[in-house]
Design a protein around this motif. Structure first.
Motif, PDB file in Angstrom:
ATOM      1  N   MET B   1      -6.381 100.184 -52.564  1.00 48.31           N
ATOM      2  CA  MET B   1      -5.252  99.495 -53.325  1.00 48.31           C
ATOM      3  C   MET B   1      -4.303 100.537 -53.892  1.00 48.31           C
ATOM      4  SD  MET B   1      -4.726  96.458 -55.952  1.00 48.31           S
ATOM      5  CE  MET B   1      -6.274  95.550 -55.168  1.00 48.31           C
ATOM      6  N   ASN B   2      -2.860 100.702 -53.516  1.00 51.90           N
ATOM      7  CA  ASN B   2      -2.234 101.620 -54.123  1.00 51.90           C
ATOM      8  C   ASN B   2      -1.176 101.071 -54.918  1.00 51.90           C
ATOM      9  OD1 ASN B   2      -3.442 104.173 -52.906  1.00 51.90           O
ATOM     10  ND2 ASN B   2      -2.596 103.469 -50.905  1.00 51.90           N
ATOM     11  N   THR B   3      -0.562  99.824 -54.631  1.00 53.74           N
ATOM     12  CA  THR B   3       0.185  99.216 -55.548  1.00 53.74           C
ATOM     13  C   THR B   3       0.058  97.808 -55.939  1.00 53.74           C
ATOM     14  OG1 THR B   3       1.801  98.575 -53.559  1.00 53.74           O
ATOM     15  CG2 THR B   3       2.005 100.778 -54.546  1.00 53.74           C
ATOM     16  N   ILE B   4       0.469  97.473 -56.979  1.00 53.06           N
ATOM     17  CA  ILE B   4       0.484  95.798 -57.422  1.00 53.06           C
ATOM     18  C   ILE B   4       1.821  95.629 -57.639  1.00 53.06           C
ATOM     19  CG2 ILE B   4      -0.384  94.259 -59.059  1.00 53.06           C
ATOM     20  CD1 ILE B   4      -2.909  96.161 -59.642  1.00 53.06           C
ATOM     21  N   THR B   5       2.505  94.660 -57.107  1.00 53.57           N
ATOM     22  CA  THR B   5       3.950  94.384 -57.035  1.00 53.57           C
ATOM     23  C   THR B   5       4.162  93.031 -57.681  1.00 53.57           C
ATOM     24  OG1 THR B   5       4.247  95.857 -55.197  1.00 53.57           O
ATOM     25  CG2 THR B   5       6.199  94.380 -55.858  1.00 53.57           C
ATOM     26  N   LEU B   6       5.109  92.962 -58.704  1.00 54.65           N
ATOM     27  CA  LEU B   6       5.307  91.623 -59.237  1.00 54.65           C
ATOM     28  C   LEU B   6       6.612  91.435 -58.870  1.00 54.65           C
ATOM     29  CD1 LEU B   6       2.894  92.615 -60.933  1.00 54.65           C
ATOM     30  CD2 LEU B   6       4.123  91.771 -63.028  1.00 54.65           C
ATOM     31  N   ARG B   7       6.844  90.103 -58.181  1.00 55.87           N
ATOM     32  CA  ARG B   7       8.151  89.678 -57.471  1.00 55.87           C
ATOM     33  C   ARG B   7       8.591  88.491 -58.150  1.00 55.87           C
ATOM     34  NH1 ARG B   7       8.382  90.628 -51.435  1.00 55.87           N
ATOM     35  NH2 ARG B   7       8.268  92.754 -51.856  1.00 55.87           N
ATOM     36  N   LYS B   8       9.644  88.627 -59.064  1.00 53.07           N
ATOM     37  CA  LYS B   8      10.129  87.521 -60.035  1.00 53.07           C
ATOM     38  C   LYS B   8       8.939  86.711 -60.438  1.00 53.07           C
ATOM     39  CE  LYS B   8      14.641  87.335 -57.763  1.00 53.07           C
ATOM     40  NZ  LYS B   8      15.009  88.109 -59.006  1.00 53.07           N
ATOM     41  N   LEU B   9       7.944  87.332 -60.931  1.00 51.01           N
ATOM     42  CA  LEU B   9       6.977  86.665 -61.530  1.00 51.01           C
ATOM     43  C   LEU B   9       7.238  85.869 -63.091  1.00 51.01           C
ATOM     44  CD1 LEU B   9       4.012  86.659 -60.264  1.00 51.01           C
ATOM     45  CD2 LEU B   9       3.241  88.150 -62.066  1.00 51.01           C
ATOM     46  N   LEU B  10       6.798  84.574 -63.192  1.00 51.94           N
ATOM     47  CA  LEU B  10       6.923  84.024 -64.451  1.00 51.94           C
ATOM     48  C   LEU B  10       5.951  83.069 -64.728  1.00 51.94           C
ATOM     49  CD1 LEU B  10       8.964  84.052 -66.727  1.00 51.94           C
ATOM     50  CD2 LEU B  10      10.003  81.948 -65.785  1.00 51.94           C
ATOM     51  N   PRO B  11       5.085  83.252 -65.807  1.00 50.52           N
ATOM     52  CA  PRO B  11       3.901  82.117 -65.885  1.00 50.52           C
ATOM     53  C   PRO B  11       4.839  80.628 -65.887  1.00 50.52           C
ATOM     54  CG  PRO B  11       3.801  83.890 -67.673  1.00 50.52           C
ATOM     55  CD  PRO B  11       5.073  84.080 -66.842  1.00 50.52           C
ATOM     56  N   GLU B  12       4.144  79.674 -65.379  1.00 51.29           N
ATOM     57  CA  GLU B  12       4.748  78.521 -65.274  1.00 51.29           C
ATOM     58  C   GLU B  12       5.058  78.000 -66.868  1.00 51.29           C
ATOM     59  OE1 GLU B  12       1.930  75.935 -63.431  1.00 51.29           O
ATOM     60  OE2 GLU B  12       2.480  76.801 -61.236  1.00 51.29           O
ATOM     61  N   THR B  61      -3.595  81.312 -61.402  1.00 55.13           N
ATOM     62  CA  THR B  61      -2.730  81.186 -60.446  1.00 55.13           C
ATOM     63  C   THR B  61      -1.291  80.365 -61.140  1.00 55.13           C
ATOM     64  OG1 THR B  61      -3.601  79.298 -59.496  1.00 55.13           O
ATOM     65  CG2 THR B  61      -4.139  81.382 -58.586  1.00 55.13           C
ATOM     66  N   ASP B  62      -1.417  80.167 -62.220  1.00 58.11           N
ATOM     67  CA  ASP B  62      -0.210  79.251 -62.921  1.00 58.11           C
ATOM     68  C   ASP B  62       1.035  80.179 -63.129  1.00 58.11           C
ATOM     69  OD1 ASP B  62      -1.738  80.545 -64.805  1.00 58.11           O
ATOM     70  OD2 ASP B  62      -0.966  79.140 -66.367  1.00 58.11           O
ATOM     71  N   TYR B  63       1.684  80.565 -61.963  1.00 56.54           N
ATOM     72  CA  TYR B  63       2.685  81.253 -62.119  1.00 56.54           C
ATOM     73  C   TYR B  63       3.826  80.955 -61.048  1.00 56.54           C
ATOM     74  CZ  TYR B  63       0.367  84.441 -59.120  1.00 56.54           C
ATOM     75  OH  TYR B  63      -0.497  84.937 -57.976  1.00 56.54           O
ATOM     76  N   SER B  64       5.054  81.343 -61.096  1.00 56.52           N
ATOM     77  CA  SER B  64       6.104  81.288 -60.048  1.00 56.52           C
ATOM     78  C   SER B  64       6.316  82.572 -59.635  1.00 56.52           C
ATOM     79  CB  SER B  64       7.084  80.593 -60.345  1.00 56.52           C
ATOM     80  OG  SER B  64       7.968  81.246 -61.628  1.00 56.52           O
ATOM     81  N   GLY B  65       6.991  82.769 -58.507  1.00 55.74           N
ATOM     82  CA  GLY B  65       6.986  84.244 -58.024  1.00 55.74           C
ATOM     83  C   GLY B  65       6.044  84.788 -57.197  1.00 55.74           C
ATOM     84  N   GLU B  66       6.054  85.983 -56.797  1.00 58.37           N
ATOM     85  CA  GLU B  66       4.981  86.469 -56.107  1.00 58.37           C
ATOM     86  C   GLU B  66       4.157  87.772 -56.619  1.00 58.37           C
ATOM     87  OE1 GLU B  66       5.183  86.502 -51.293  1.00 58.37           O
ATOM     88  OE2 GLU B  66       7.299  87.162 -52.514  1.00 58.37           O
ATOM     89  N   LEU B  67       3.047  87.849 -56.258  1.00 59.50           N
ATOM     90  CA  LEU B  67       2.132  88.989 -56.854  1.00 59.50           C
ATOM     91  C   LEU B  67       1.531  89.476 -55.514  1.00 59.50           C
ATOM     92  CD1 LEU B  67       0.804  90.392 -59.048  1.00 59.50           C
ATOM     93  CD2 LEU B  67      -0.949  88.504 -59.198  1.00 59.50           C
ATOM     94  N   ILE B  68       1.738  90.837 -55.203  1.00 57.12           N
ATOM     95  CA  ILE B  68       1.333  91.419 -54.011  1.00 57.12           C
ATOM     96  C   ILE B  68       0.420  92.574 -54.242  1.00 57.12           C
ATOM     97  CG2 ILE B  68       2.170  92.364 -51.769  1.00 57.12           C
ATOM     98  CD1 ILE B  68       4.945  90.984 -52.617  1.00 57.12           C
TER      99      ILE B  68
END
Lengths: 380, 216
Positions: B1-12, B61-68
C-alpha cells in the motif's frame, strides 16, 4: 491456533453450562444409540438367522361354522405357497384314505378307531431307528405326538389311577393295526418308534401310507387338507399371508410378531424421547454459545482490531463445540456396549452392528451444523 | 500500500456543519498520505482526529466521501481483506490502546507477534528494555500506569510489517524523555519498513522529525 487467543476467549466459559449441555446431549445420544442397539439385538433374538429357514409350521384352512366347507388344498394353492418368499419347502400331509382300528393290551384289551398320516422324512424332527418300511412289511413303525403321551400321563392316567407310561415303555407296547377298506382288510403289527414335538398327528412312513392308500383307499382325487412348511423366520409376513388366505397355523414355529412389534414400539418411543432431549440440548448449546460470544464481544472486537480475522476467531468456538460433541459421542459409544451387556448375556447370538454408532455420529454432525450460521452471524 | 487518499471525506456527525470544517487540510478536501512520509494531525478535541484514524483502520464507516487505498475504495474490502491489511500493511495504536487488561505485558505483545511472526523474542525484550518497562514484562496490563500502557501498545503495534503506522495521541501520558525514546523506536521501525506515519496530537505531540503538520 494461538493459545493466548484461547486463553482470552475461554475465560467466560461457564463450567455449569457446559456440564449441563454435555449431560443433556449425552443422555439424548446414548438413549437413541441404546434403543437402536436394543432393537437390533432383540430382532436377532426374535428372528435369529433370518436368512436361514428354521421353523416348521403346519397350515390348514379355517373350518367355517357349517363345518362342511372344502378344506382341501388345490395344486395351484400349493404352488402359490411354494412361490412365497417366506416358504422354503412345502409338502402335503398324506392322509390315510382307509379305516384303521388300533388295539393294544394294557392289562386289558383296548381298541380304538384312529387314522394314519405321512409326511416326507425331510420334515420330521427326528428320524428314529427302525423308521423304514418295505411293501411286504409286517411291522409298521409309528411316530406319535409327544403331547399325546403328556395328555395321557397327566390327564387321563392321573384321573383314572392308571400307571403313567414313559416313552420307552410305550415303545415296547405291542400294537395291532387293522387296516380296512376297498373291500379288503389286513392286520399289521405296529410299534411306536418315536415321539414328535413338531407334527401333531400319528405318522407312519410315507411309503407305507401310499401303499395302504393304493390297496385300501378309495380311488380318486385325494387332495391334502394340511400342509407342512419349512419357513424363513418372518412372523409378520407369515401371519399376513395366513390371514389374507383364511389359513391357520400350528407347529413349532413361534409367533414373534407381537413381541417384535412391542420391541419396535418401545424402541421408537425411546428414540423419540432421546431425540427430544437432543433437540433441547441443541437449544442449550446455541444459547450457551450465543451467551459466550456476547460475553466475549469486547475481547473479540479487540482481537479483530489487532488483525485477527473473524473466521479465525470463529474457529476457536467451533473447535470447542466440536471437541465437546466428539467427547459426548465417544462417551455414548463407550456406554452403549457397556449397557448392552445387561441384555446381551441373554442373547448370545447378538452380533455387532454399526447402526447405533453411525446414528450417533450423524446426530453429532447434524446438531453441530446450526453452529456455523450462528457464529457467522455473531462474529463478523 | 503506497497511498491513502481521502476524497471529500467528512464524518457524518459533521454533516450539518460542513462550512465550519471546510477550512482545514483534511475534511472535504482531496488529501493523499504517501508511504514513507510522516504526518502530524493537530486539532482541538472533537475535531475528528480519532474518527479519521478509525475510518482509515476500517473500524468505522460513518462518513461521507471516499477513502481509497492505492486505487481500491475501502468500501469494497472484505473482512478477510481487512485482516490482511491490519496484519501486513497498517499498524495502529488507538487512543484507548485496546490492551487486554487481564493479560501480562508480554502476552499482549505476543498476541500480535505470534500472528505476524515479525519480531524475535530478543528484539521484543530489547524494545521493552529501551522503553524502560522490561521489569513489567509479566505484569498484567491493568496494573500499569497509562504511560506504561502507551509504551506497551506502541511496542505491540511495531511487531508487524507495515506500510503506514497510525498513532492516535500515542504519547499523551509520557514525559518528554520517554516521548523521545518512543519517537526513536518508532522512527527506527518506520525506516526499517519504509513506512509512512499518521499521528494525532492534542497538545503533547510525538517528538519525531521530520513531520508534515496538518490541521483538521
Amino acid at each position: 491456533m494461538n493459545g493466548l487467543v484461547w486463553k482470552l476467549l475461554r475465560k467466560n466459559i461457564s463450567g455449569a453450562q457446559v456440564a449441563t449441555y454435555f449431560i443433556a446431549l449425552l443422555c439424548g445420544v446414548a438413549m437413541v444409540m441404546l434403543a437402536l442397539q436394543f432393537r437390533h439385538d432383540a430382532s436377532q433374538w426374535l428372528n435369529p438367522e433370518a436368512n436361514t429357514p428354521r421353523e416348521f409350521i403346519t397350515v390348514s384352512k379355517i373350518v367355517d361354522r357349517s363345518g362342511f366347507n372344502d378344506n382341501s388344498f388345490s395344486v395351484e394353492e400349493i404352488d402359490h405357497l411354494r412361490r412365497e418368499a417366506w416358504t422354503d419347502s412345502v409338502a402335503p400331509y398324506i392322509s390315510g384314505d382307509f379305516s384303521v382300528m388300533l388295539s393294544m393290551n394294557l392289562g386289558g384289551q383296548i381298541s380304538t378307531s384312529m387314522f394314519l398320516e405321512a409326511v416326507p422324512d425331510f420334515f420330521l424332527d427326528t428320524i428314529p431307528d427302525g423308521w423304514s418300511c418295505s411293501p411286504d412289511t409286517r411291522t409298521v413303525p409309528l411316530i406319535i405326538p409327544r403331547d399325546y403321551l403328556t395328555l395321557y400321563n397327566y390327564g387321563f392316567a392321573s384321573s383314572r389311577s392308571l400307571p403313567r407310561l414313559s416313552e420307552s415303555t410305550l415303545s415296547r407296547l405291542p400294537i395291532r393295526l387293522t387296516l380296512s377298506g376297498n373291500g379288503r382288510s389286513r392286520e399289521y403289527d405296529a410299534r411306536i418308534v418315536g415321539f414328535s414335538s413338531r407334527i401333531n398327528s400319528v405318522i407312519a412312513p410315507e411309503e407305507f401310507v401310499i401303499m395302504a392308500n393304493r390297496v385300501y383307499g378309495q380311488p380318486g382325487d385325494n387332495r391334502p387338507t394340511r400342509l407342512i412348511i419349512r419357513t424363513y423366520a418372518d412372523s409378520d409376513r407369515i401371519n399376513r399371508y395366513l390371514s389374507e388366505n383364511h389359513l391357520e397355523r400350528s407347529g413349532e414355529g413361534t409367533d414373534t410378531s407381537v413381541l417384535s412389534n412391542a420391541v419396535k414400539l418401545l424402541t421408537t418411543i425411546l428414540i423419540a424421547i432421546g431425540s427430544a432431549i437432543i433437540l433441547l440440548s441443541v437449544i442449550i448449546q446455541i444459547l450457551c454459545l450465543y451467551l459466550l460470544v456476547e460475553k466475549n464481544r469486547r475481547t473479540t472486537d479487540r482481537l479483530i482490531l489487532l488483525g485477527y480475522s473473524p473466521a479465525s476467531l470463529r474457529r476457536y468456538y467451533l473447535l470447542f463445540i466440536l471437541l465437546s460433541n466428539l467427547l459426548t459421542l465417544m462417551t455414548a459409544s463407550l456406554l452403549t456396549p457397556a449397557v448392552a451387556t445387561l441384555w446381551r448375556s441373554m442373547i448370545p447370538s447378538a452380533q455387532f452392528t454399526p447402526t447405533p454408532y453411525i446414528a450417533g455420529a450423524l446426530i453429532i454432525i447434524v446438531l453441530t451444523l446450526p453452529v456455523f450460521p450462528m457464529l457467522r452471524s455473531s462474529i463478523k | 500500500m503506497n497511498t491513502i487518499t481521502l476524497r471529500k471525506l467528512l464524518p457524518e456527525v459533521f454533516a450539518d456543519e460542513r462550512d465550519s470544517h471546510a477550512n482545514g487540510n483534511v475534511w472535504l478536501t482531496e488529501l493523499t498520505f504517501r508511504r514513507g512520509q510522516r504526518y502530524m494531525l493537530h486539532a482541538e478535541s472533537g475535531a475528528g482526529k480519532s474518527s479519521l484514524c478509525a475510518f482509515i483502520y476500517g473500524l468505522r464507516t460513518d462518513y461521507s466521501g471516499e477513502l481509497i487505498f492505492d486505487s481500491t475504495p475501502v468500501s469494497t474490502l472484505s473482512p478477510a481483506n481487512w485482516s490482511e491489511i491490519r496484519t501486513r500493511h497498517l499498524a495502529f495504536v488507538p487512543q484507548n490502546l485496546s490492551l487486554f487488561p487481564e493479560m501480562t505485558v508480554i502476552e499482549n505483545i505476543m498476541l500480535k507477534n505470534r500472528m505476524t511472526d515479525c519480531r524475535t523474542d530478543g528484539e521484543i525484550t530489547q524494545m521493552l528494555q529501551t522503553a524502560g518497562i522490561a521489569d513489567k514484562r509479566n505484569t498484567p496490563a491493568a496494573l500499569l500506569s497509562l504511560g506504561q500502557q502507551q509504551r506497551v501498545a506502541i511496542i505491540r503495534a511495531l511487531c508487524q510489517p507495515m506500510d503506514f503506522l497510525i498513532l492516535d495521541e500515542p504519547v499523551s501520558h509520557l514525559d518528554e524523555a520517554n516521548n523521545l525514546i518512543m519517537a526513536q523506536m518508532i522512527d527506527s521501525a518506520l525506516r526499517q519498513n519504509g513506512a509512512g506515519l499518521i499521528a494525532t496530537s492534542v497538545g503533547n505531540p510525538l517528538l519525531i522529525t521530520p513531520i508534515t503538520p496538518l490541521t483538521l
